[in-house]
Design a protein around this motif. Structure first.
Motif, PDB file in Angstrom:
ATOM      1  N   ARG A  16       0.834  -1.214   0.000  1.00  0.00           N
ATOM      2  CA  ARG A  16       0.000   0.000   0.000  1.00  0.00           C
ATOM      3  C   ARG A  16       0.864   1.258   0.000  1.00  0.00           C
ATOM      4  N   ALA A  17       1.960   1.244   0.758  1.00  0.00           N
ATOM      5  CA  ALA A  17       2.854   2.403   0.810  1.00  0.00           C
ATOM      6  C   ALA A  17       3.470   2.667  -0.562  1.00  0.00           C
ATOM      7  N   ILE A  18       3.913   1.620  -1.225  1.00  0.00           N
ATOM      8  CA  ILE A  18       4.515   1.784  -2.560  1.00  0.00           C
ATOM      9  C   ILE A  18       3.485   2.346  -3.528  1.00  0.00           C
ATOM     10  N   GLN A  19       2.275   1.837  -3.473  1.00  0.00           N
ATOM     11  CA  GLN A  19       1.217   2.366  -4.342  1.00  0.00           C
ATOM     12  C   GLN A  19       0.943   3.841  -4.030  1.00  0.00           C
ATOM     13  N   TYR A  20       0.897   4.178  -2.739  1.00  0.00           N
ATOM     14  CA  TYR A  20       0.658   5.572  -2.341  1.00  0.00           C
ATOM     15  C   TYR A  20       1.772   6.480  -2.861  1.00  0.00           C
ATOM     16  N   ILE A  21       3.008   6.038  -2.701  1.00  0.00           N
ATOM     17  CA  ILE A  21       4.149   6.834  -3.168  1.00  0.00           C
ATOM     18  C   ILE A  21       4.086   7.006  -4.683  1.00  0.00           C
ATOM     19  N   GLU A  22       3.818   5.933  -5.413  1.00  0.00           N
ATOM     20  CA  GLU A  22       3.764   6.010  -6.871  1.00  0.00           C
ATOM     21  C   GLU A  22       2.682   6.984  -7.342  1.00  0.00           C
ATOM     22  N   ILE A  23       1.527   6.960  -6.704  1.00  0.00           N
ATOM     23  CA  ILE A  23       0.416   7.843  -7.082  1.00  0.00           C
ATOM     24  C   ILE A  23       0.719   9.299  -6.748  1.00  0.00           C
ATOM     25  N   ASN A  24       1.425   9.534  -5.643  1.00  0.00           N
ATOM     26  CA  ASN A  24       1.627  10.892  -5.134  1.00  0.00           C
ATOM     27  C   ASN A  24       3.041  11.429  -5.299  1.00  0.00           C
ATOM     28  N   VAL A  25       3.895  10.720  -6.012  1.00  0.00           N
ATOM     29  CA  VAL A  25       5.304  11.121  -6.103  1.00  0.00           C
ATOM     30  C   VAL A  25       5.460  12.532  -6.672  1.00  0.00           C
ATOM     31  N   HIS A  26       4.577  12.942  -7.546  1.00  0.00           N
ATOM     32  CA  HIS A  26       4.668  14.290  -8.129  1.00  0.00           C
ATOM     33  C   HIS A  26       4.518  15.394  -7.077  1.00  0.00           C
ATOM     34  N   ARG A  27       3.919  15.054  -5.922  1.00  0.00           N
ATOM     35  CA  ARG A  27       3.776  16.020  -4.825  1.00  0.00           C
ATOM     36  C   ARG A  27       4.910  15.910  -3.813  1.00  0.00           C
ATOM     37  N   GLN A  28       5.730  14.853  -3.922  1.00  0.00           N
ATOM     38  CA  GLN A  28       6.819  14.611  -2.984  1.00  0.00           C
ATOM     39  C   GLN A  28       6.308  14.568  -1.541  1.00  0.00           C
ATOM     40  N   PRO A  29       5.422  13.615  -1.213  1.00  0.00           N
ATOM     41  CA  PRO A  29       4.866  13.563   0.148  1.00  0.00           C
ATOM     42  C   PRO A  29       5.945  13.296   1.197  1.00  0.00           C
ATOM     43  N   GLU A  30       5.726  13.845   2.358  1.00  0.00           N
ATOM     44  CA  GLU A  30       6.644  13.654   3.480  1.00  0.00           C
ATOM     45  C   GLU A  30       6.437  12.274   4.095  1.00  0.00           C
ATOM     46  N   LEU A  31       7.426  11.828   4.838  1.00  0.00           N
ATOM     47  CA  LEU A  31       7.385  10.517   5.473  1.00  0.00           C
ATOM     48  C   LEU A  31       6.153  10.366   6.368  1.00  0.00           C
ATOM     49  N   ASP A  32       5.835  11.403   7.148  1.00  0.00           N
ATOM     50  CA  ASP A  32       4.686  11.312   8.050  1.00  0.00           C
ATOM     51  C   ASP A  32       3.375  11.141   7.293  1.00  0.00           C
ATOM     52  N   GLU A  33       3.254  11.754   6.138  1.00  0.00           N
ATOM     53  CA  GLU A  33       2.043  11.628   5.323  1.00  0.00           C
ATOM     54  C   GLU A  33       1.880  10.194   4.820  1.00  0.00           C
ATOM     55  N   ILE A  34       2.959   9.628   4.321  1.00  0.00           N
ATOM     56  CA  ILE A  34       2.909   8.260   3.799  1.00  0.00           C
ATOM     57  C   ILE A  34       2.595   7.288   4.935  1.00  0.00           C
TER      58      ILE A  34
END
Length: 102
Positions: A16-34
């Protein structure tokens, strides 16, 4: 040692984390958000992700960002547009990304 149930749960969380990162990478989410998105504390997420993926979440996101930037640069000569499309704030950040990941 982790139980089979814990291993299965961690696998699903990291997926789930990898999917979240892949979907949101353009926003560069912070560690706490992920971590929050998958229901873990930052510390626990960092530790579990690194153990399962072999790299930190930040390094994984850098790799995805760099690969996306390479794709964009292959089709465009505009560095500034590429920089903004991959979620970086300046050309210097794009340069640093390539220096640290290549």
């Amino acid at each position: 040692m982790e139980s089979t149930n814990e291993l299965s749960e961690h696998y699903q969380l990291i997926e789930r984390a990898i999917q979240y990162i892949e979907i949101n990478v353009h926003r560069q989410p912070e560690l706490d958000e992920i971590a929050s998105a998958i229901g873990l504390s930052e510390y626990h997420f960092q530790r579990v992700f690194t153990r399962w993926a072999g790299i930190s979440p930040k390094r994984f996101m850098q790799y995805l960002t760099k690969e996306h930037a390479k794709e964009l640069l292959a089709h465009s000569e505009n560095l500034l547009d590429t920089t903004h499309k991959v979620g970086l704030s300046s050309l210097g950040r794009l340069h640093d990304l390539f220096v640290t990941t290549e």
